[in-house]
Design a protein around this motif. Structure first.
Motif, mmCIF file in Angstrom:
data_model
loop_
_atom_site.group_PDB
_atom_site.id
_atom_site.type_symbol
_atom_site.label_atom_id
_atom_site.label_comp_id
_atom_site.label_asym_id
_atom_site.label_seq_id
_atom_site.Cartn_x
_atom_site.Cartn_y
_atom_site.Cartn_z
ATOM 1 N N THR A 1 0.817 -1.222 0.000
ATOM 2 C CA THR A 1 0.000 0.000 0.000
ATOM 3 C C THR A 1 0.845 1.264 0.000
ATOM 4 O O THR A 1 0.322 2.349 -0.239
ATOM 5 C CB THR A 1 -0.951 0.027 1.212
ATOM 6 N N THR A 2 2.144 1.146 0.234
ATOM 7 C CA THR A 2 3.021 2.321 0.201
ATOM 8 C C THR A 2 3.806 2.410 -1.109
ATOM 9 O O THR A 2 4.625 3.312 -1.279
ATOM 10 C CB THR A 2 3.992 2.326 1.397
ATOM 11 N N SER A 3 3.592 1.464 -2.029
ATOM 12 C CA SER A 3 4.261 1.499 -3.328
ATOM 13 C C SER A 3 3.832 2.732 -4.117
ATOM 14 O O SER A 3 2.718 3.238 -3.948
ATOM 15 C CB SER A 3 3.912 0.250 -4.147
ATOM 16 N N LEU A 4 4.711 3.219 -4.991
ATOM 17 C CA LEU A 4 4.394 4.370 -5.833
ATOM 18 C C LEU A 4 4.095 3.904 -7.248
ATOM 19 O O LEU A 4 4.850 3.135 -7.837
ATOM 20 C CB LEU A 4 5.561 5.359 -5.861
ATOM 21 N N LEU A 5 2.979 4.396 -7.775
ATOM 22 C CA LEU A 5 2.580 4.111 -9.141
ATOM 23 C C LEU A 5 2.544 5.418 -9.918
ATOM 24 O O LEU A 5 2.558 6.504 -9.325
ATOM 25 C CB LEU A 5 1.200 3.449 -9.176
ATOM 26 N N ALA A 6 2.499 5.314 -11.229
ATOM 27 C CA ALA A 6 2.440 6.508 -12.060
ATOM 28 C C ALA A 6 1.602 6.231 -13.299
ATOM 29 O O ALA A 6 1.510 5.097 -13.761
ATOM 30 C CB ALA A 6 3.840 6.948 -12.475
#
Length: 57
Positions: A23-28
């Motif tokens: 849940t703390t991963s970064l997406l773009a």
């Protein structure tokens, strides 16, 4: 995906930084432009967000 006179514009969501917990991963979100033959013309990042974050509406 949107059709334009000289090709297509496609929005693609990608995982940029994998973290634990997920849940703390970064997406773009990237906007990708390709010509009628599918050749890459240009791309740019239009949004970066944390997984599970609510959209700004």
């Amino acid at each position: 995906m949107t059709r334009h006179e000289d090709g297509w514009v496609v929005s693609v969501d990608v995982l940029e930084v994998a973290r634990i917990p997920d849940t703390t991963s970064l997406l773009a979100t990237y906007e990708v432009r390709v010509d009628e033959r599918g050749e890459l013309q240009e791309y740019r990042r239009v949004r970066r967000y944390r997984r599970g974050a609510a959209d700004d509406c």
